[in-house]
Design an enzyme around this catalytic site. Structure first.
Site, PDB file in Angstrom:
ATOM      1  N   GLN A  89       0.884  -1.054   0.226  1.00  0.00           N
ATOM      2  CA  GLN A  89       0.285   0.043   0.524  1.00  0.00           C
ATOM      3  C   GLN A  89       1.151   1.148   0.180  1.00  0.00           C
ATOM      4  O   GLN A  89      -0.068   2.169   0.077  1.00  0.00           O
ATOM      5  CB  GLN A  89      -0.869  -0.300   0.926  1.00  0.00           C
ATOM      6  N   HIS A 153      -0.634   0.539   5.372  1.00  0.00           N
ATOM      7  CA  HIS A 153      -1.912   2.051   6.194  1.00  0.00           C
ATOM      8  C   HIS A 153      -1.461   3.595   6.601  1.00  0.00           C
ATOM      9  O   HIS A 153      -0.332   3.468   7.386  1.00  0.00           O
ATOM     10  CB  HIS A 153      -2.132   2.093   7.669  1.00  0.00           C
ATOM     11  N   GLU A 245     -14.847   6.517   8.416  1.00  0.00           N
ATOM     12  CA  GLU A 245     -15.471   7.430   8.763  1.00  0.00           C
ATOM     13  C   GLU A 245     -14.799   9.363   8.524  1.00  0.00           C
ATOM     14  O   GLU A 245     -13.754   9.573   7.542  1.00  0.00           O
ATOM     15  CB  GLU A 245     -14.381   8.009  10.817  1.00  0.00           C
ATOM     16  N   TYR A 255      -9.251  10.818  18.233  1.00  0.00           N
ATOM     17  CA  TYR A 255     -10.527  10.370  17.512  1.00  0.00           C
ATOM     18  C   TYR A 255     -10.675   8.870  17.946  1.00  0.00           C
ATOM     19  O   TYR A 255     -11.160   8.023  17.137  1.00  0.00           O
ATOM     20  CB  TYR A 255     -10.194  10.874  16.558  1.00  0.00           C
ATOM     21  N   TYR A 266     -11.939  -7.812   9.999  1.00  0.00           N
ATOM     22  CA  TYR A 266     -12.517  -7.743   9.232  1.00  0.00           C
ATOM     23  C   TYR A 266     -13.684  -9.578   9.084  1.00  0.00           C
ATOM     24  O   TYR A 266     -13.823 -10.472   8.038  1.00  0.00           O
ATOM     25  CB  TYR A 266     -11.019  -8.241   7.879  1.00  0.00           C
TER      26      TYR A 266
END
Length: 371
Positions: A89, A153, A245, A255, A266
């Protein structure tokens, strides 16, 4: 490659890409908007900005930077880029121009770097100038630490606010229980720095914390934009299975990830039993099931009267764009538009007033209103 041909529409898209011919794609939900190809040879167009001459700079996540002529669709590779580690990623990620770019020429970029503390890689923020077809005067501004060997991520979006501070996002690197709630390490955070990399003196965290951190408790924010009405920074971030979100970022706030969440693992199992807790912020909006939010933009251009004064959020998972109606920093309505456009990676309103969308496997399209 086989997935490209799983429908006649995808086969048509791929043929057009192969021929490098810009085309208008008829979309079933918004026949008053045409998606016209402006770049066809970029497979994962992660970051993009528009230069003063109208051309685009676009990152290819695998580690290439292109200058794109929006008239001909011709893409030219830019040399002089930093050392980048392309992972699952990670790779060459976002781009942003300095608010005074026309005078100083600074281009900001985020990318996955193999350098730094420990094995693995990290998210790094640098800036440079463009001379001919090369980056020059490259300066590293911030490197997250420690490195992680997990290939996902990373975040990672860039945005300036009205006061000239640079914000950037870094995901939790898949280390859910270690990083997001710990302000002494990077990852799972939103950061604020000066345009030259200095740390603002009024940033909220001191006493052993990473002083560039502005907020924490984030999972993987891959969209960020400045609300022109309030001046606040909004981010959208991937939840796990459910619980994507939109968050309105404010100084020093937590948060909640992974202590509170509207999502589950998952596999379907729970990692938390609570969706709210004192001292932790609620999202401005949450999507369950997950739609995999990507780029985000507030529409100010009068080219799109039905969208003007609203925000757009791309969906990687469902191949549409979400239209977000808001009042100040409160989300009042979300609705799908541009259904079937493709796997949206990024979405930007550029200086020419048009909205450009980066689509995985397709390149970059310009959304053109039809009379």
């Amino acid at each position: 490659m086989k997935a490209l041909f799983n429908s006649p529409l995808n086969a048509f898209r791929y043929l057009a890409m192969a021929l490098l011919v810009p085309f208008s794609l008829a979309l079933k939900a918004d026949d008053h908007i045409a998606a016209t190809k402006v770049a066809t040879d970029i497979q994962i167009p992660w970051g993009m900005v528009q230069l003063t001459d109208g051309q685009l700079l676009v990152t290819e996540r695998t580690g290439t930077l292109y200058r794109v002529d929006t008239d001909s669709g011709k893409s030219t590779k830019i040399s002089g880029i930093p050392k980048i580690k392309s992972t699952r990623q990670g790779g060459f990620l976002d781009l942003e121009l300095h608010p005074d770019y026309a005078k100083n020429g600074w281009i900001y970029m985020s990318y996955t770097s193999p350098e730094g503390e420990g094995d693995g890689n990290n998210t790094t923020i640098s800036r440079a100038k463009l001379k001919d077809d090369a980056l020059v005067d490259v300066e590293m501004l911030y490197r997250t630490s420690p490195n992680s060997e997990r290939p996902f991520h990373y975040g990672s979006r860039l945005e300036f606010d009205n006061d000239g501070y640079l914000y950037f996002t870094v995901g939790d690197r898949g280390q859910r229980d270690e990083f997001p709630q710990d302000t002494t390490v990077d990852a799972g955070k939103v950061y604020r720095i000066h345009d030259d990399g200095r740390i603002p003196k009024d940033n909220p965290f001191v006493d052993g914390a990473k002083p560039a951190i502005f907020s924490y408790g984030h999972r993987n924010p891959q969209g960020m934009a400045l609300n022109p009405e309030t001046g606040s920074i909004w981010v959208n971030e991937h939840g796990p299975k459910g619980g994507d979100e939109i968050n309105v970022i404010a100084k020093g706030l937590n948060y909640g990830w992974p202590v509170i969440s509207y999502g589950v693992n998952y596999s379907g199992t729970k990692f938390t039993d609570i969706t709210e807790k004192e001292g932790m912020e609620q999202p401005a909006h949450q999507w369950t099931p997950s739609m995999a939010p990507s780029g985000m933009v507030f529409v100010t251009s009068d080219k799109y009267p039905e969208w003007q004064g609203k925000a757009l959020v791309g969906s990687l998972k469902f191949a549409y764009i979400e239209l977000v109606t808001y009042d100040g920093d409160t989300v009042t309505k979300v609705e799908k538009v541009m259904e079937g456009i493709g796997r949206v990676r990024n979405i930007r309103q550029m200086a020419d007033g048009y909205i450009y969308v980066g689509l995985d496997g397709q390149g970059v399209v310009r959304l053109e209103p039809q009379s």
